[in-house]
Design an enzyme around this catalytic site. Structure first.
Site, PDB file in Angstrom:
ATOM      1  N   ASP A   8       0.622  -1.227  -0.058  1.00 12.70           N
ATOM      2  CA  ASP A   8      -0.292  -0.021   0.469  1.00 12.70           C
ATOM      3  C   ASP A   8       0.653   1.235   0.298  1.00 12.70           C
ATOM      4  O   ASP A   8       1.736   1.294   0.565  1.00 12.70           O
ATOM      5  CB  ASP A   8      -0.910  -0.099   1.083  1.00 12.70           C
ATOM      6  CG  ASP A   8      -2.291  -1.038   1.364  1.00 12.70           C
ATOM      7  OD1 ASP A   8      -1.944  -2.106   0.382  1.00 12.70           O
ATOM      8  OD2 ASP A   8      -2.612  -1.438   1.806  1.00 12.70           O
ATOM      9  N   ASP A 130     -15.114  -3.352  -0.987  1.00 11.94           N
ATOM     10  CA  ASP A 130     -14.602  -3.093   1.061  1.00 11.94           C
ATOM     11  C   ASP A 130     -15.854  -2.721   1.523  1.00 11.94           C
ATOM     12  O   ASP A 130     -16.512  -1.948   1.507  1.00 11.94           O
ATOM     13  CB  ASP A 130     -13.761  -2.356   1.030  1.00 11.94           C
ATOM     14  CG  ASP A 130     -12.478  -2.510  -0.236  1.00 11.94           C
ATOM     15  OD1 ASP A 130     -12.505  -3.593   0.049  1.00 11.94           O
ATOM     16  OD2 ASP A 130     -12.163  -1.499  -1.194  1.00 11.94           O
TER      17      ASP A 130
END
Length: 241
Positions: A8, A130
């Site tokens: 990330d 998500d």
């Protein structure tokens, strides 16, 4: 089931968030391309790369790191975070990104999702679902979409989506273990190739996921923090699954 290491990116550094909270981020490397090289040496074949700045619509910040990762690693790369128009898709295609992850756009812009499928094919388009408390989050997990994840999955199945990443945000970055029940329900209800994400802390977690009794086996598992914190040995995990 394949093991997919994650990087990330935030301000060109490899970081991990806690439950998606940008105020609770930990920096693990200022040279993320070296992490990708290490993952390849340990047997990984696919890298999960997320532009966290892009997810918040802070575009271009991680461009140099994304390019360097793409140029220096032999891994296939699936990339998400801020892909919300045709131009961004075309750019990532041009630099050699293998798979595009659409999250916010999959909820808010069905025309872009259709464009991606029509122009790049089902194998290269992945939708990130998500959710927390059953509701899909968008815009870098900072906004409620008001859409239940099961309703979104119904729409995705009708649209012809084959690949999804499902993240239980409440587990993400916690090392508390995956939401096995959610994955079991999804794999028994939908035709997707599913990648699990969130909460992986050990080889046992991976074994639990790989042994789920479902109509369709789990396609893959994303792991990040467990690797960075030394809780999981990537080479051993890959050879054990």
């Amino acid at each position: 089931m394949i093991i997919i290491p994650a990087i990330d990116l935030f301000d060109n550094c490899a970081v991990r968030l806690f439950k998606g909270n940008y105020k609770e981020k930990k920096i693990y490397s200022s040279e993320p391309w070296k992490l990708a090289e290490g993952f390849a040496k340990n047997g990984a074949t696919l890298l999960h790369l997320v532009d966290l700045n892009g997810a918040r619509n802070q575009l271009g910040i991680n461009e140099d790191s994304i390019l360097k990762i793409r140029k220096t690693t032999s891994l296939k790369v699936q990339l998400g975070g801020g892909i919300r128009d045709k131009e961004k898709l075309a750019y990532y295609d041009k630099i050699g990104i293998d798979r595009f992850i659409l999250g916010t756009a999959a909820v808010t812009d069905p025309d872009l999702l259709k464009f991606a499928l029509d122009n790049y094919g089902k194998e290269r388009v992945v939708v990130a679902v998500d959710a927390i408390d059953g509701i899909v989050k968008i815009a870098g997990w900072e906004k409620d979409s008001g859409v239940r994840y099961r309703d979104l999955m119904d729409r995705l199945a009708k649209a012809g989506i084959e690949h999804i990443v499902f993240t239980d945000i409440a587990q993400d970055g916690t090392l508390a273990g995956p939401n096995l029940k959610a994955y079991q329900e999804i794999l028994n209800s939908y035709p997707f190739q599913v990648i699990a994400s969130g909460g992986i802390s050990s080889l046992k977690d991976l074994m639990d996921l790989s042994s789920l009794k479902t109509k369709i086996p789990l396609y893959g598992v994303i792991t990040g923090k467990a690797l960075y914190e030394g809780k999981l040995d990537l080479a051993k995990a890959i050879s054990s699954i």
